[in-house]
Design a protein around this motif. Structure first.
Motif, PDB file in Angstrom:
ATOM      1  N   PRO A  14      -2.728  14.867   8.772  1.00 45.31           N
ATOM      2  CA  PRO A  14      -2.030  14.117   9.835  1.00 45.31           C
ATOM      3  C   PRO A  14      -2.949  13.092  10.485  1.00 45.31           C
ATOM      4  O   PRO A  14      -4.126  13.373  10.728  1.00 45.31           O
ATOM      5  CB  PRO A  14      -1.638  15.217  10.824  1.00 45.31           C
ATOM      6  N   GLY A  15      -2.405  11.924  10.724  1.00 47.12           N
ATOM      7  CA  GLY A  15      -3.195  10.829  11.262  1.00 47.12           C
ATOM      8  C   GLY A  15      -3.830   9.956  10.209  1.00 47.12           C
ATOM      9  O   GLY A  15      -4.368   8.883  10.530  1.00 47.12           O
ATOM     10  N   GLY A  16      -3.779  10.389   8.972  1.00 44.29           N
ATOM     11  CA  GLY A  16      -4.370   9.638   7.881  1.00 44.29           C
ATOM     12  C   GLY A  16      -3.474   8.523   7.372  1.00 44.29           C
ATOM     13  O   GLY A  16      -2.386   8.277   7.913  1.00 44.29           O
ATOM     14  N   GLN A  82       2.250   0.386   3.083  1.00 44.69           N
ATOM     15  CA  GLN A  82       1.087   0.908   3.802  1.00 44.69           C
ATOM     16  C   GLN A  82       1.562   1.868   4.867  1.00 44.69           C
ATOM     17  O   GLN A  82       2.381   1.503   5.721  1.00 44.69           O
ATOM     18  CB  GLN A  82       0.303  -0.234   4.445  1.00 44.69           C
ATOM     19  N   MET A  83       1.072   3.087   4.812  1.00 43.59           N
ATOM     20  CA  MET A  83       1.511   4.121   5.737  1.00 43.59           C
ATOM     21  C   MET A  83       0.316   4.592   6.559  1.00 43.59           C
ATOM     22  O   MET A  83      -0.645   5.133   6.000  1.00 43.59           O
ATOM     23  CB  MET A  83       2.128   5.296   4.964  1.00 43.59           C
ATOM     24  N   ASP A  84       0.367   4.377   7.832  1.00 46.21           N
ATOM     25  CA  ASP A  84      -0.710   4.763   8.743  1.00 46.21           C
ATOM     26  C   ASP A  84      -0.218   5.807   9.743  1.00 46.21           C
ATOM     27  O   ASP A  84       0.986   5.948   9.960  1.00 46.21           O
ATOM     28  CB  ASP A  84      -1.228   3.529   9.497  1.00 46.21           C
ATOM     29  N   ASN A  85      -1.169   6.496  10.358  1.00 43.58           N
ATOM     30  CA  ASN A  85      -0.843   7.522  11.348  1.00 43.58           C
ATOM     31  C   ASN A  85       0.239   8.465  10.815  1.00 43.58           C
ATOM     32  O   ASN A  85       1.251   8.718  11.472  1.00 43.58           O
ATOM     33  CB  ASN A  85      -0.384   6.874  12.655  1.00 43.58           C
ATOM     34  N   LEU A  86      -0.005   8.965   9.626  1.00 43.20           N
ATOM     35  CA  LEU A  86       0.996   9.805   8.973  1.00 43.20           C
ATOM     36  C   LEU A  86       1.196  11.112   9.726  1.00 43.20           C
ATOM     37  O   LEU A  86       0.263  11.674  10.316  1.00 43.20           O
ATOM     38  CB  LEU A  86       0.585  10.070   7.527  1.00 43.20           C
ATOM     39  N   THR A 125       2.331  14.186   0.709  1.00 41.22           N
ATOM     40  CA  THR A 125       2.275  15.415   1.488  1.00 41.22           C
ATOM     41  C   THR A 125       1.304  15.223   2.642  1.00 41.22           C
ATOM     42  O   THR A 125       0.141  14.885   2.419  1.00 41.22           O
ATOM     43  CB  THR A 125       1.832  16.607   0.632  1.00 41.22           C
ATOM     44  N   VAL A 126       1.801  15.422   3.844  1.00 40.68           N
ATOM     45  CA  VAL A 126       0.979  15.289   5.049  1.00 40.68           C
ATOM     46  C   VAL A 126       0.817  16.679   5.650  1.00 40.68           C
ATOM     47  O   VAL A 126       1.770  17.265   6.156  1.00 40.68           O
ATOM     48  CB  VAL A 126       1.608  14.329   6.068  1.00 40.68           C
TER      49      VAL A 126
END
Length: 128
Positions: A14-16, A82-86, A125-126
């Motif tokens: 999480p947060g990645g 682009q996926m941030d703060n997952l 997967t987060v």
């Protein structure tokens, strides 16, 4: 024949961040809109984002607004997510699709019927 191939999924805390790629063939990114969808286990497919061919319309689901960003490289025939703060709730299989972004009163309708060709998906997967 239109073909889309996703890659870039994986396990992230999480947060990645992750960047998904969608390599297309049989058409160009100037001809078709690219939609991103995801499906979590036991849930319905959800629209994540849609970008029109010329970039005049880019829409995001409320759940990812401000965290996800779409882009593309026409020379590489590749679209990106682009996926941030997952977050854990971002977990699912992510798909890219070619078709049209249809909006009503400014909101993307995210209807799968508006997309004519789909990739095979990549797992995100987060989890900690």
């Amino acid at each position: 024949q239109m073909r889309l191939v996703e890659s870039g999924g994986g396990l992230v805390q999480p947060g990645g961040s992750l960047r998904l790629s969608c390599v297309v063939s049989g058409f160009t990114l100037d001809e078709e809109a690219i939609g991103w969808f995801r499906q979590a286990p036991g849930k319905e497919r959800e629209g994540v984002s849609c970008a029109s061919p010329q970039g005049s319309m880019i829409k995001y689901a409320e759940s990812v607004e401000g965290r996800f960003t779409v882009s593309k490289d026409n020379a590489k025939n590749t679209a990106y997510l682009q996926m941030d703060n997952l977050k854990p709730e971002d977990t699912g299989v992510y798909y890219c699709a070619a078709g049209a972004c249809v909006a009503f009163q400014g909101k993307w309708l995210a209807a799968a019927d508006n997309f004519v060709s789909w990739g095979q998906g990549t797992q995100v997967t987060v989890s900690s």
